[in-house]
Design a protein around this motif. Structure first.
Motif, PDB file in Angstrom:
ATOM      1  N   SER A   1       0.832  -1.210   0.000  1.00 17.36           N
ATOM      2  CA  SER A   1       0.000   0.000   0.000  1.00 17.36           C
ATOM      3  C   SER A   1       0.862   1.255   0.000  1.00 17.36           C
ATOM      4  O   SER A   1       0.550   2.242  -0.659  1.00 17.36           O
ATOM      5  CB  SER A   1      -0.941   0.001   1.208  1.00 17.36           C
ATOM      6  N   TYR A   2       1.961   1.215   0.733  1.00 13.11           N
ATOM      7  CA  TYR A   2       2.775   2.421   0.818  1.00 13.11           C
ATOM      8  C   TYR A   2       3.474   2.710  -0.505  1.00 13.11           C
ATOM      9  O   TYR A   2       3.552   3.863  -0.946  1.00 13.11           O
ATOM     10  CB  TYR A   2       3.784   2.307   1.965  1.00 13.11           C
TER      11      TYR A   2
ATOM     12  N   ALA B   1       2.369   1.910  -3.420  1.00 12.95           N
ATOM     13  CA  ALA B   1       1.322   2.415  -4.322  1.00 12.95           C
ATOM     14  C   ALA B   1       1.012   3.880  -4.023  1.00 12.95           C
ATOM     15  O   ALA B   1       0.858   4.704  -4.933  1.00 12.95           O
ATOM     16  CB  ALA B   1       0.058   1.571  -4.189  1.00 12.95           C
ATOM     17  N   SER B   2       0.914   4.212  -2.743  1.00  8.69           N
ATOM     18  CA  SER B   2       0.575   5.582  -2.359  1.00  8.69           C
ATOM     19  C   SER B   2       1.700   6.549  -2.719  1.00  8.69           C
ATOM     20  O   SER B   2       1.467   7.626  -3.263  1.00  8.69           O
ATOM     21  CB  SER B   2       0.296   5.627  -0.856  1.00  8.69           C
ATOM     22  N   LEU B   3       2.923   6.129  -2.423  1.00  9.01           N
ATOM     23  CA  LEU B   3       4.079   6.989  -2.674  1.00  9.01           C
ATOM     24  C   LEU B   3       4.248   7.244  -4.167  1.00  9.01           C
ATOM     25  O   LEU B   3       4.510   8.369  -4.604  1.00  9.01           O
ATOM     26  CB  LEU B   3       5.333   6.309  -2.105  1.00  9.01           C
TER      27      LEU B   3
ATOM     28  N   THR C   1       1.920   7.136  -6.416  1.00  5.61           N
ATOM     29  CA  THR C   1       0.809   7.985  -6.850  1.00  5.61           C
ATOM     30  C   THR C   1       1.060   9.450  -6.525  1.00  5.61           C
ATOM     31  O   THR C   1       0.877  10.331  -7.369  1.00  5.61           O
ATOM     32  CB  THR C   1      -0.491   7.535  -6.147  1.00  5.61           C
TER      33      THR C   1
ATOM     34  N   PHE D   1      -3.177   3.889  -8.980  1.00  5.17           N
ATOM     35  CA  PHE D   1      -2.380   2.708  -9.298  1.00  5.17           C
ATOM     36  C   PHE D   1      -2.699   1.618  -8.294  1.00  5.17           C
ATOM     37  O   PHE D   1      -2.992   1.901  -7.135  1.00  5.17           O
ATOM     38  CB  PHE D   1      -0.887   3.042  -9.202  1.00  5.17           C
ATOM     39  N   ASP D   2      -2.657   0.376  -8.731  1.00  2.82           N
ATOM     40  CA  ASP D   2      -2.691  -0.685  -7.733  1.00  2.82           C
ATOM     41  C   ASP D   2      -1.301  -1.311  -7.665  1.00  2.82           C
ATOM     42  O   ASP D   2      -0.402  -0.949  -8.430  1.00  2.82           O
ATOM     43  CB  ASP D   2      -3.787  -1.723  -8.009  1.00  2.82           C
ATOM     44  N   ALA D   3      -1.111  -2.204  -6.735  1.00  3.14           N
ATOM     45  CA  ALA D   3       0.202  -2.818  -6.561  1.00  3.14           C
ATOM     46  C   ALA D   3       0.019  -4.236  -6.080  1.00  3.14           C
ATOM     47  O   ALA D   3      -1.020  -4.592  -5.517  1.00  3.14           O
ATOM     48  CB  ALA D   3       1.029  -2.032  -5.539  1.00  3.14           C
TER      49      ALA D   3
END
Lengths: 299, 299, 299, 299
Positions: free
Chosen positions: A98-99, A101-103, A105, A129-131
């Motif tokens: 999740s991190y 993906a967030s970073l 984005t 984005f997904d990961a």
């Protein structure tokens, strides 16, 4: 308020930790990027700026995690390879996936203006984005993974290059599709050459091979050694690549060896990092530069 | 290029699917938000704009997934509760966790200017969030989870409100900390009242209880029924809350019943959605409005 | 010898713990039991002794774990339902699944002689079983699971009863198979009745419904209350069953209520337990009775 | 009966598949064997027959799975190492772990009489074992795992040998424990030598090093090559062991090379396999020999 009465619900969290001593690949994929590209009028089959924006976002992820051995981007996807011994977040799957993906984005959005200002492309809606995380137990498996992604970009790009040239020459999308049905790589090369005078091998290598990101020691203009995230455009399927960059598989391999940026010094990823350093050297306080991407802590 | 030779590496992807017929909570947490708040000069102990920005990002996630029964935000965290029967991405853990984190992040950045423009707070570096998925098998467990989060905001906010009032009154941070060591809730209420004339229960409810987001049918100004993501500020620990909003636990409960926004019509989350609809009704093409958050497809 | 140098390998153990507050079903399945039945000349379509041996093994598992709410056996499979709140082995998947499989296997072998002595069937090779754990979040899901298994025994047993009667009447196996192709339940009932004078509903209920094992309080011959694992032959798909045995779903339901064994007192599972108690009461030391199955500790 | 109405419950089965291309270790552990050894009067600190019974059970597991590269047993535990590329049960965790536990248990019981007949030790209650699966991504990790287990037997056996000699010499258990508190390996060696005239290195190697099981090609008495599961007593921590048995790590290493059994021909594991073959050759039908362990199918 009885916090404790409810605290038992924490037990339901099951934190999967990724198997130790295995390569962790976290791969980012654009969500609905077909539409996102259309809405923002990205060029087809490749939009160089959009690819460079992906590279800047990838750079941010490599800056954040010093346990990433190599990054590899193509199209709307990016792979980040964490070393076997990586201990980031105790290898907790949810947190890592999740991190990253967030970073990725937020970095993609943060660099948007820098990249698209010249073309005045305003962001019409936020991308996402997904990961996923995948484990590879051996070096060979990891090399095959990266080869798989690089072979994929080749297959897609050859197809897309031919397709969009056919469309540009007047064919409808569906006619171009029909024209290419059942064709081999050699057929597409032939169409490109005979019909459009294009030698596919002369197409920009970033389109044909994607972008490799590696942390390297380079010489600054003042002759000082410094670490940069360096974009590299090479065939990573061959053994030669791995012999040339031994530190990917073996972190003990000499990594203080100086890397010659060559013409890649002009790459946005490099220019951005150098610029940030310039501003720092110029004595501007971090708080004035807004270049904090380089300084993000992860707590 | 032999794509197929490398394709075996796909087998290494292990797609965990979350247990069917269980509540899925995806909880977002800000990464390094202590520093992020300082750098951007957010007010302490609560910055209303920053909380509203979180709410706008939460709203985006609820708009994207119609299988979310309730969202709940406080401080730098947000919980999204997917229904037992949710089939989103076939309940694949990695995809769900990473996409929610990415979507929340991009919405947070997208709405930044709208929220902070008045105060001219420029984003100095991009924020990021991690996420985790937790399963709850029963309705009671789910209620206890949400109660846990709401009890948590109470405990923290009472402490922080007292702490920052002490600091504002001249105490050093460490003296304020010492002053509060070992105090009960009643002690803090007493300090606030006797020393600062503050009745804690009169503090803004958004600070004391956090924000609940629910999809509700409301009446538009033209008297037409429409679905909105509605921010609600209530005690969700009590049974009354669940009796009042039966559709959370039971999706078959009458959800076409009209919900009266009351004073929450002024909430940024509501105003934003109404504005977007206004522009649409005004015949402006979607491509001119940039309000595409409402129209994001997920493919 | 440097034990510590190698101890890091313990980190690779990933102990999955099963989600709290969910029903855990551990289902045992015979490995290669088609062959095992043939080699040991079990009767077809049902061998009563073989089923009773399964029941004795199932009884051993219920004696070992007081957190099992219900056991259900049919054919060469047995399901054990651990209560939502079961904490056995901290709900570790590997330990639970492997130990139940091992315990069932050893009990099956241990009771072999007792069951087959009359028929002088020697064990020609050791049987084995595999096991899996499945989680069910709601009572309804659990009931549906058990209904699924009981519906399965009905479908199979009706087919097998008809098939083997056809074979006994002279048809070859493949002719019997052809005869039954595409037939409905009603067709098979009709064949049984018209051709063989068999009213399927009069077939032994243990064949038609399988065996349910429940811990119950029963009255001993001396009028003392005691806990026994009791075999029950009922339709568990109907609501009546669950109303009659409320302690399955709700462990607080009155379980000290006396259960009348009725004709099931003659079941081997009951007779065995009473016998063991008789011997104990007779003052025979545990070490002389060999009935240690009842006393197995689990450490 | 509506089987289909209930079949949805199958979706709740989550079949974890173990990561490809990694070594799978399934380790069996005796449940409550402290008590089991006491009840059956096993000798202390080592009971040779009991160890040989473990070896016969281990042999059965290796006969069943030709994807096991090496087995290793000591005390009441046995490790089975499945090759990286093993595809058994599609690497499903539950099935593998439970079946190995069940198979080991039934073989242990099956061979009991053969082993203990001479001593007339009747099985008083059935033994049971649990199992776990652990993944090792590299050859080095796997070697370290096995070294860990062999170092463990050394540490325990040196302690136990000294302890039971002290007890035999008249010390109470607790005095013997106190005597050994804080002692180093060298101290224990010294006690054994000076007090009991025992040179620890002359103790039987099966006690000091445990038993390694390997599939090997050996020459039969008629000079024919045949595959046997062979017990080997060697130090597996040293490189020499791995050089001598290259087929463990590399299944392509010459495995048709003849292995000289030497004095291990007298081991029960070998004698049992030869006996079974003798009976087969003597033309006795399988059904008369009861040696079906060698012929177990796994379906």
């Amino acid at each position: 308020m009885a916090l404790s009465r409810f605290e038992y619900v924490k037990q339901f969290e099951q934190e999967e930790k990724l198997l130790p001593n295995s390569w962790i690949v976290v791969r980012i994929d654009g969500k609905g990027f077909h539409r996102f590209c259309n809405v923002h009028s990205f060029s087809k089959p490749n939009d160089l700026d959009a690819l460079q924006l992906m590279n800047l976002a990838g750079m941010t992820v490599l800056q954040e995690f010093n346990e990433i051995a190599i990054g590899y981007g193509q199209s709307d996807e990016y792979s980040f390879v964490f070393r076997r011994e990586a201990s980031v977040y105790q290898r907790r799957r949810d947190k890592l996936v999740s991190y990253v993906a967030s970073l990725f984005t937020s970095a993609y959005m943060f660099h948007w203006t820098r990249v698209f200002d010249g073309r005045s492309i305003a962001m019409r809606y936020p991308p996402s984005f997904d990961a996923r995380a995948v484990l590879y137990p051996t070096d060979e498996n990891l090399r095959d993974y990266l080869s798989w992604r690089q072979a994929d970009v080749h297959v897609n790009n050859l197809y897309n290059t031919t397709f969009w040239n056919l469309v540009a020459s007047g064919l409808s999308n569906s006619d171009a599709e029909k024209r290419l049905q059942g064709t081999l790589a050699s057929d597409k090369n032939e169409i490109l050459f005979s019909q459009f005078g294009i030698n596919y091998n002369n197409e920009p290598i970033i389109y044909r091979k994607g972008t490799i990101l590696l942390p390297k020691s380079v010489l600054s203009s003042e002759g000082k050694k410094q670490r940069l995230i360096v974009p590299i455009f090479e065939d990573l399927i061959s053994d030669a690549f791995w012999a040339k960059h031994p530190e990917i598989l073996d972190k003990k391999a000499k990594t203080d060896e100086l890397y010659d940026l060559g013409e890649n010094e002009a790459q946005p990823v490099v220019r951005y990092q150098l610029e940030v350093q310039e501003r720092r050297k110029a004595g501007m306080s971090k708080s004035e530069t807004g270049n904090s991407l380089l300084a993000t802590d992860h707590s």
